[in-house]
Write a protein that holds these residues in place. Structure first.
Motif, mmCIF file in Angstrom:
data_model
loop_
_atom_site.group_PDB
_atom_site.id
_atom_site.type_symbol
_atom_site.label_atom_id
_atom_site.label_comp_id
_atom_site.label_asym_id
_atom_site.label_seq_id
_atom_site.Cartn_x
_atom_site.Cartn_y
_atom_site.Cartn_z
ATOM 1 N N LYS A 1 -1.548 -35.579 71.197
ATOM 2 C CA LYS A 1 -1.854 -34.774 72.383
ATOM 3 C C LYS A 1 -0.584 -34.220 73.027
ATOM 4 C CE LYS A 1 -6.341 -36.659 73.407
ATOM 5 N NZ LYS A 1 -7.226 -37.274 74.365
ATOM 6 N N LEU A 2 0.477 -35.030 73.050
ATOM 7 C CA LEU A 2 1.745 -34.550 73.601
ATOM 8 C C LEU A 2 2.308 -33.409 72.757
ATOM 9 C CD1 LEU A 2 3.507 -37.885 74.637
ATOM 10 C CD2 LEU A 2 2.675 -36.082 76.163
ATOM 11 N N ALA A 3 2.218 -33.536 71.451
ATOM 12 C CA ALA A 3 2.707 -32.474 70.568
ATOM 13 C C ALA A 3 1.884 -31.202 70.757
ATOM 14 C CB ALA A 3 2.664 -32.933 69.106
ATOM 15 N N ALA A 4 0.566 -31.339 70.880
ATOM 16 C CA ALA A 4 -0.290 -30.167 71.097
ATOM 17 C C ALA A 4 0.057 -29.493 72.428
ATOM 18 C CB ALA A 4 -1.767 -30.570 71.071
ATOM 19 N N HIS B 1 9.733 -51.722 54.721
ATOM 20 C CA HIS B 1 8.641 -51.703 53.744
ATOM 21 C C HIS B 1 8.040 -50.317 53.564
ATOM 22 C CE1 HIS B 1 8.976 -56.005 53.705
ATOM 23 N NE2 HIS B 1 8.793 -56.040 55.011
ATOM 24 N N GLY B 2 8.529 -49.346 54.336
ATOM 25 C CA GLY B 2 8.035 -47.985 54.190
ATOM 26 C C GLY B 2 6.613 -47.814 54.679
ATOM 27 N N ALA B 3 6.193 -48.642 55.616
ATOM 28 C CA ALA B 3 4.836 -48.515 56.152
ATOM 29 C C ALA B 3 4.721 -47.200 56.902
ATOM 30 C CB ALA B 3 4.535 -49.680 57.102
ATOM 31 N N GLY B 4 3.588 -46.581 56.794
ATOM 32 C CA GLY B 4 3.359 -45.317 57.488
ATOM 33 C C GLY B 4 3.198 -45.535 58.972
ATOM 34 N N GLU B 5 3.184 -44.434 59.710
ATOM 35 C CA GLU B 5 3.068 -44.493 61.166
ATOM 36 C C GLU B 5 1.821 -45.236 61.599
ATOM 37 O OE1 GLU B 5 2.561 -41.349 64.836
ATOM 38 O OE2 GLU B 5 3.589 -40.708 63.041
ATOM 39 N N ASP B 6 0.716 -45.056 60.877
ATOM 40 C CA ASP B 6 -0.528 -45.703 61.256
ATOM 41 C C ASP B 6 -0.400 -47.221 61.239
ATOM 42 O OD1 ASP B 6 -1.625 -43.227 61.488
ATOM 43 O OD2 ASP B 6 -2.656 -43.271 59.551
ATOM 44 N N GLU B 7 0.443 -47.748 60.358
ATOM 45 C CA GLU B 7 0.596 -49.192 60.268
ATOM 46 C C GLU B 7 1.573 -49.727 61.301
ATOM 47 O OE1 GLU B 7 1.313 -50.444 56.191
ATOM 48 O OE2 GLU B 7 0.379 -48.596 55.518
ATOM 49 N N VAL B 8 2.460 -48.908 61.798
ATOM 50 C CA VAL B 8 3.474 -49.341 62.745
ATOM 51 C C VAL B 8 2.990 -49.143 64.181
ATOM 52 C CG1 VAL B 8 5.826 -48.931 63.559
ATOM 53 C CG2 VAL B 8 5.307 -48.840 61.116
ATOM 54 N N GLU C 1 -2.684 -41.162 69.024
ATOM 55 C CA GLU C 1 -3.477 -40.147 69.727
ATOM 56 C C GLU C 1 -2.677 -39.525 70.868
ATOM 57 O OE1 GLU C 1 -7.628 -39.758 72.273
ATOM 58 O OE2 GLU C 1 -7.335 -41.492 70.973
ATOM 59 N N VAL C 2 -1.941 -40.352 71.603
ATOM 60 C CA VAL C 2 -1.114 -39.846 72.704
ATOM 61 C C VAL C 2 -0.049 -38.901 72.156
ATOM 62 C CG1 VAL C 2 0.635 -40.502 74.412
ATOM 63 C CG2 VAL C 2 -1.517 -41.758 74.293
ATOM 64 N N ARG C 3 0.603 -39.276 71.057
ATOM 65 C CA ARG C 3 1.648 -38.431 70.469
ATOM 66 C C ARG C 3 1.067 -37.101 69.974
ATOM 67 N NH1 ARG C 3 6.330 -40.416 70.198
ATOM 68 N NH2 ARG C 3 7.087 -39.119 68.506
#
Length: 128
Positions: free
Chosen positions: A69-72, A51-58, A65-67
């Protein structure tokens, strides 16, 4: 390169040590770059989401938030690694940024991107 650094307790950072440390830093750089590429790819629409839902919906807000922080953290480590490689190229590698004394060999073998000797690192952490 045959440059040597003498540590506080007389430990010599040999050219072989420097070569191994440079290899370690290059490996860390590649790992962090790949990690950041993966974070960027995972931020796009998930392939298994028809359905092409964005990351926030999945993913839930906690996972996002964890991702973030990990990327930072990965970006910060990558910057430290790049700075250490630059210091190697300019001949200032292994010199403490605060007291200007040599960073201990054992410390560099454990944390090759270290900017501070153990004493100055403790002072910095205590000031936080």
């Amino acid at each position: 390169m045959t440059h040597q650094t003498i540590g506080e307790r007389g430990e010599v950072l040999t050219s072989e040590d420097l070569a191994a440390l440079r290899d370690n830093l290059h490996e860390q750089r590649l790992f962090r770059q790949e990690q950041l590429r993966q974070f960027a790819a995972d931020s796009a629409f998930p392939a298994d989401d028809p359905h092409g839902a964005g990351e926030d919906e999945v993913r839930g807000p906690g996972q996002i938030e964890v991702r973030v922080k990990l990327a930072a953290s990965a970006r910060m480590v990558l910057a430290d690694v790049e700075a250490a490689l630059t210091r190697m190229d300019t001949g200032t590698y292994g010199i403490c940024h605060l007291c200007r004394r040599p960073v201990q060999r054992d410390r560099l073998l454990i944390v090759p991107q270290a900017r501070y000797c153990a004493r100055c690192q403790q002072v910095r952490e205590a000031a936080r």
